[in-house]
Structures are given as C-alpha cells and as structure tokens.
Design a protein around this motif. Structure first.
Motif, PDB file in Angstrom:
ATOM      1  N   GLU A 203       0.831  -1.220   0.000  1.00 12.91           N
ATOM      2  CA  GLU A 203       0.000   0.000   0.000  1.00 12.91           C
ATOM      3  C   GLU A 203       0.860   1.263   0.000  1.00 12.91           C
ATOM      4  OE1 GLU A 203      -1.570  -2.882   1.353  1.00 12.91           O
ATOM      5  OE2 GLU A 203      -2.718  -2.476  -0.459  1.00 12.91           O
ATOM      6  N   ASN A 279      -1.135  -7.748  -3.673  1.00 19.55           N
ATOM      7  CA  ASN A 279      -1.693  -6.852  -4.679  1.00 19.55           C
ATOM      8  C   ASN A 279      -0.606  -5.957  -5.283  1.00 19.55           C
ATOM      9  OD1 ASN A 279      -2.368  -5.731  -1.745  1.00 19.55           O
ATOM     10  ND2 ASN A 279      -1.892  -3.976  -3.057  1.00 19.55           N
ATOM     11  N   ASP A 324      -6.776  -4.260  -5.240  1.00 17.99           N
ATOM     12  CA  ASP A 324      -6.217  -4.703  -3.960  1.00 17.99           C
ATOM     13  C   ASP A 324      -6.607  -6.152  -3.686  1.00 17.99           C
ATOM     14  OD1 ASP A 324      -4.903  -4.742  -1.508  1.00 17.99           O
ATOM     15  OD2 ASP A 324      -6.565  -3.819  -0.424  1.00 17.99           O
ATOM     16  N   ASN A 326      -5.265  -9.393  -3.197  1.00 20.66           N
ATOM     17  CA  ASN A 326      -4.038 -10.156  -3.043  1.00 20.66           C
ATOM     18  C   ASN A 326      -4.384 -11.630  -2.885  1.00 20.66           C
ATOM     19  OD1 ASN A 326      -4.434 -10.647  -0.159  1.00 20.66           O
ATOM     20  ND2 ASN A 326      -4.051  -8.454   0.048  1.00 20.66           N
ATOM     21  N   LYS A 351      -9.260 -13.404  -1.467  1.00 19.46           N
ATOM     22  CA  LYS A 351      -9.885 -12.120  -1.170  1.00 19.46           C
ATOM     23  C   LYS A 351     -10.885 -11.723  -2.250  1.00 19.46           C
ATOM     24  CE  LYS A 351      -7.946  -7.866   0.148  1.00 19.46           C
ATOM     25  NZ  LYS A 351      -6.780  -6.958   0.309  1.00 19.46           N
TER      26      LYS A 351
HETATM   27 CA    CA Z   1      -3.329  -4.801   0.189  1.00 21.73          CA
END
Ligand code: CA
Length: 707
Positions: A203, A279, A324, A326, A351
């Motif tokens: 991130e 990600n 995002d 991952n 996810k």
């Molecule tokens: Ca992440």
C-alpha cells in the motif's frame, strides 16, 4: 524474574518427563521440533508444531477427547491478559506442554500450556513509530520452532531467533531495508533448516520478496522476488526476466508490490514451497503499468524449490490486479478426488471471492468458483485458467464503480480449516463493497500511501447507500469437490475469527461480537458458546497435555477493518487476551471494566477551522484512528483524550513526543496550525457523541442466526 522463568521451564520439562505426558521428549530439550517431526504431525495430535499445525496448513486437530457429545461441559481453563486493546492475530505453537506465542508489539512469550503461567518473555523493542508505515496495525501472526529455538519477525523488518529454554536472543537479522516502508506481520515457517519469511508494504510502495535464512546462523540462503525490479539493474533470476515482460512503464519506481505477507505451505514430497503473493502497488493497473500486461507475480500462487528458491511454476489468479486483490490467503494442501481421479491439490479462498483448487504438482487450475457474490469477474475460463472480467464494471478516472468484494476481501488472512473427516473447508467469509476510482495522473510518493484511488469521483446518488445493508459476515463450510456451500452460520457483521476443525466433529471460531463458539462440523449446528468480552480474529488451536485436551485462542479484534471501521464493532476497547478451554474448566473472566471517560474541553474554533481539521484528519489520521473518529481500540479513541493529551496534542502529532508508544511524528506534512485544526475537529466530534458509544458491551452477542 528471568531466573524464576528459567527454573520453571526446567521444572516443567522434568515434570513432563517424569509423568510420561503425551509425546514427552526423550531428553529435556525445549522446542524439540524438526522437519521429520512436522512431517509426521498427523500422528502427533498433542502438539501444534507449526503455524498451520502441519506443513499442509490444514488447521485440523486429530484430537477427539472433546467432541460433539461432551462439549457442553467445556469451560475456561485459564486466560492471560496482555494489558492492551491493540488486538491479536497470532496462532500459538504448543510443543510438549509449552506454548509459544506472540502478543502485542511483537513480544514473544513462553507459557505453561496447562496453566498459562509465564515461563519467559522476550521484548524485541520494536520501533513503535513504524506504525505510520503499516496498513493494518502492529499485528503479528505467530512464531516458528526448530531444534530448540523459536523464530519470529517484527513490524520493523527483523527476523529473530530466540533460545526456547531461556528466552534469550540468539540472532537478530534485518530482512528489509529500513529506508523503505516494508513491515512484517506474518509468521515464519521452517523448512529443511531454513527460516522462510516474507514482508508487507504494497500500500505504501515496495517490491515484494521472500527470503530463506539458515536456522543456525541467520545467514541468507536465498531470496525470491515476487515482482521484477528495474531491468537496467539486471534480473536476479530467469523468473524475473520472464515476469518483467508482463510489465510496462517505470513500474519499479513504486516498487510494484506483490508482497508475500502471510501464507506459505510446503509439500515435503515435491520439496516445493508455495508462496501467496500480494496486490499491486499502486492498486490501479493502468497507472502502475501503462502499457497493460499481467504484472507477474501479483496475486499469484508461486511454487519454488525449498532448497534454492528457484521458480517451479505459478498460477496467477488475478492477471493485471486492479482492486487490492491479493492472493496471500491460506493455501491448504490436500488429496482430493476430482472427476474420479485422486489429485494432489492446493486450496485457497481468496480475497477476490473465488475458491481455487489447483493441482499443486504443476499449477494447473482445477476449479475456481465464487463463494460470495462478485461483480469484478463473471467466471473463470477453464481453458486458460483466467478470470473473465466484467468490462462495464472497470473503473476509470471519470467513472467510479461500486465493486464487490471490497479491499477487506471476501476472505482475508483469517485462518481456515480443512477437515479430512468431513471433506469440508471452513472459513470466515464476508460480503462488502467499495467505490473504486482512479486518479487522472499518478506520481509515486515515497513513504506515503500509494493507492492511486480518487475518492473525489462520486457515484450516482443512491448507489453507495446500499453498502451498509449488503455488508455481511458468516462462517462458511465449503465443499471443494462439489464446489458448493455445505452450510453457513450468519454473524452480526464482517471480520470474524479464523477457524479450527477437530476430529471430535467440532468447528471452532471466535466472532467479532465477543463470543467464542463451537459448531458441529458436519451440519453447522451450534453446540456451545461463551462470551469472551473481546472480538476474535485469530485462528484457534487444540493441544493435549497430561492427557487433557485444550482448545485455545488469541482474542482481540485486530486488522484492517477494525483499525478503520471500529464503529462496526460492538466490543470496543476490549482486552487482548489469550484463552484456553478444557472439559470441566472452572476459571472465570473478570467483570468487563467500564472506562471512566473524560469530557472534551471547550473550543472556540470557527466552522472553517473545524472543517479544515476534518479534511486533515481524513488525510493523515483516519487510517489509524478510525473512520468518523471511532476507534476499535487498536489505537486510542481521540474523542476521549485526557486533559494531558489535549495539552500536549501538537507536540504529540507534529513532533512525535509519543513515538515510543506508536504515535509517529507528522512534522513533514502538518504544522501547528494544522494540528490545532485537527484538535478542533476532534473536540467538535466528541461533543456530538455520546460517551456510551465507547463502552464495551462485554460480549453479549446478538443477531446470531444459524441453520
Ligand atoms: Ca493490500
């Protein structure tokens, strides 16, 4: 205290040997674990030797003393409070009567597994101000054991070996560059005398990798990068050369991401280590890799040779990752009969909402079926193994899209369990949506959040209003062969605990609402529950000492959703607590305490200043102190700052006078006038809120339905 601790571990081991407890070691060696013993863990039900109990990461306990006929006699055997409300994600290890676990701020503990009595603790003195470079709190998911040593990693990027008998450090190596915003929250695994550890930080913008260190010396044996670096610097391996062909532009400036921050599994017969990768950095793919491409190895499962780190195969679940999504979720190895043939498989509930079954000998996709509603892809093309994206749902710089699953994921790191007895996989599933929109232009900002998302592009009216009513959490029992749901138990909301299944036909899970619950594994019928006064996210374990089976869990609501969405919890500011249960256990928890909360001081700030403070709070504070200023307890709830904190607010926020408590300085981005405005906003919010919104509810769960 250390003397007492050392004496008590020796005494404990003597007792074990003298009483002939289950699997007592021949000689009194603490943490007497090696590869042969882990590989034979299925025949060693008393112990929990590695993170997922076995190298296959099944999280299934063969113990059956506690079963569906007597679990109603289960009671609390002991508990340990860690004096914090930060929350816990750790899975403890239990080896020959001694429990090893990480607590808050990366402290490592050895406890008597019968009583919870502390044998020793080791404080690695982490840099708490590193919180600024962590997406999701100062978590740690556990330790590894090997031949008399315990290994664990720290938020500030160190891997440490500790003597299992004395609790004294043996070696301490830095596995990340301290000038880059890496962090480590995952548990190491030990494979063939090598300690394996990954890292996080996508991130913020880092390049992911996994490193293997020699157990004896802490010397690096191999490193596998999960995404390519700048080709001008040369490639570390043929795998990186191959991966670089799937990227474009100057992706290395933002690191690329792909961080392996949680799951590993290992097949000793194939000698393959499986790595789940993260990600992209930044999230938005066109800004990350402007010419397109799959961006290997983002959101992939990569198999490498455990001795050399050499690439064997990969399966990329989300080519050109964009949300995002991952693929670091638990990878469980099993033998399943698929289309009439026995297959060596690897399973993951990702996810992105799909449950994957992969042939772990070669990486071929056997099935991918969504276990929650999803709208980023319609299905998987089994000929190519690739998802079929829903093109009209792609977000741009002018068009936002409400996408499900959200970045919290349909299933995140929370441990799942596979029972070979029922053939079912159990995990905490959740449904949530997020508004994605990309920035028109992106420039990497070193040591800052780098998502390339644009929160200012709004959706048409009414679209986001559905988010609260469509946010759900439940315990899901999934059949990986028929690719269908076997049963589910609805929870009050999302972000519930990891799961353990046992041979006693039990499925065990803590819930976000402060209950610890046991269900029948075959049909999900509820058998037993107990309020534990704190939300649980970690995975429970089971072990046996002196002929008695225990079930234990590290409780305390932690992770990305609690840190930003504390308001979703009904058990705020609740203790980080380790609990162990056994049949006939009679220990009791203290009454849930009611904090005395100070009232906010008077303020004469103008509306403009308060509004500016709100904006600044959103920019710099919200990500840790919570949306709408409501904290779950992982960070202080600023609405209830003491007079002393109000007095020192600017020094704390700007100049870092509480850096040693985990509040970093922000002098590089805010000045005193900004801090005044933020404080004015906090006071305004505190005056509007009822104090009662912070009171813990003591785990009186409501809204639990079951079938
Ligand atoms: Ca992440």
């Amino acid at each position: 205290m250390r003397m007492v601790g050392a004496a008590s571990v020796l005494f404990g081991l003597f007792m074990l040997a003298a009483c002939g407890g289950p699997k007592a070691p021949e000689s009194p060696v603490a943490a007497n674990v090696d590869g042969e013993r882990i590989a034979a863990a299925a025949n060693d039900p008393a112990n929990w030797l590695t993170h997922g109990r076995t190298y296959a990461e099944e999280r299934f306990s063969p113990l059956a003393q506690i079963d569906d006929s007597n679990v109603n006699k289960l009671g609390l055997a002991w508990f340990v409070d860690f004096g914090s409300t930060i929350g816990l994600e750790a899975t403890p290890l239990v080896i020959d009567g001694v429990m090893y676990t990480t607590g808050v701020w990366n402290l490592l503990y050895a406890l008597d597994a019968r009583t919870g009595k502390e044998i020793w603790r080791f404080d690695p003195q982490v840099n708490k101000a590193w919180m600024r470079y962590m997406c999701c709190g100062p978590a740690n998911r556990g330790a590894a054991a090997w031949k008399g040593r315990i290994y664990f990693a720290t938020i500030d990027g160190r891997l440490i070996a500790v003597d299992a008998a004395s609790g004294k450090p043996v070696w301490d190596v830095r596995t990340t560059d301290p000038s880059e915003p890496y962090s480590i929250t995952g548990a190491p695994r030990v494979v063939r005398s090598k300690v394996i550890i990954g890292n996080g930080g996508a991130e913020f913008g880092v390049r992911g990798y996994v490193t293997a260190y020699d157990v004896e010396t802490g010397k690096q044996v191999w490193r596998f990068h999960t995404v390519p670096g700048n080709p001008a610097n040369g490639f570390e391996s043929p795998a990186m050369e191959m991966a670089a062909k799937t990227w474009s532009g100057e992706w290395w400036v933002a690191g690329g991401g792909g961080t392996a921050w949680d799951a590993f599994s290992y097949d000793p017969a194939l000698n393959l280590l499986y790595i789940g990768t993260g990600n992209g950095s930044p999230w938005q793919r066109d800004l990350r890799s402007p010419g397109g491409g799959d961006n290997l190895f983002l959101c992939s499962i990569v198999a490498v040779n455990a001795d050399s780190g050499e690439y064997a195969w990969h399966y990329q679940a989300v080519p050109g990752e964009n949300w995002d999504y991952n693929c670091v979720q638990q990878m469980t190895l099993a033998e399943l009969e698929i289309d009439g043939k026995p297959r060596k498989v690897l399973m993951q509930a990702a996810k992105n909402g799909f449950f994957y079954v992969i042939d772990r000998t070669n990486g071929k996709l056997l099935s991918a079926h969504n276990f929650v509603p999803v709208n980023w892809a319609s299905h998987y093309d089994m000929a190519t193994g690739r998802p079929v994206e829903i093109k009209e749902n792609l977000y741009t710089d002018t068009e936002s899209k409400l996408i499900t699953p959200s970045p919290f994921g349909a299933h995140n790191w929370h441990p799942m369990s596979y029972s070979p007895k029922t053939g079912l996989v159990y995990f905490p599933a959740q449904e949530s949506s997020y508004v994605y929109s990309r920035l028109p232009k992106y420039e990497h900002r070193k040591m800052r959040w780098n998502l390339a998302q644009n929160p200012d592009v709004k959706l048409p009216p009414g679209v986001t209003e559905v988010i609260p009513s469509t946010t759900k959490g439940y315990l899901l029992a999934w059949n990986p062969v028929t690719r269908s749901e076997a049963w589910r138990v609805d929870h009050r909301g999302p972000w519930n605990g990891g799961v353990l299944a046992t041979a006693g036909n039990l499925v065990i899970q803590g819930a976000a609402d402060g209950r610890f619950v046991i269900y029948r594994a075959d049909d999900g019928g509820k058998l037993w529950e107990m309020p534990i006064q704190t939300g649980a996210v970690a995975g429970p374990i089971s072990y046996e000492v002196d002929g008695e089976q225990f079930i234990a869990v590290a409780a305390g609501w932690a992770g990305s959703l609690p840190i930003i969405g504390g308001g979703l919890s009904n058990v705020h500011h609740a203790p980080s607590r380790l609990l162990a249960f056994k049949l006939g256990g009679t220990a009791t928890l203290p009454a849930a305490s009611t904090p005395t909360l100070p009232s906010p001081p008077a303020s004469t700030a103008s509306r403009e200043v308060i509004a500016r403070g709100e904006t600044l709070y959103g920019q710099w504070c919200r990500i840790c102190h919570g949306g709408n200023l409501v904290s779950s307890g992982m960070t202080p709830d600023l609405r209830y700052m003491t007079a002393e904190t109000h007095q020192g607010f600017n020094d704390i926020a700007v100049r870092g006078t509480r850096a040693n408590k985990g509040m970093p300085p922000f002098a590089d981005v805010i000045n005193d006038a900004d801090a005044d405005a933020i404080r004015a906003y906090i006071i305004e919010r505190a005056r509007r809120d009822s104090i009662s919104s912070l009171l813990p509810l003591g785990g009186e769960g409501t809204g639990e339905g079951q079938q």
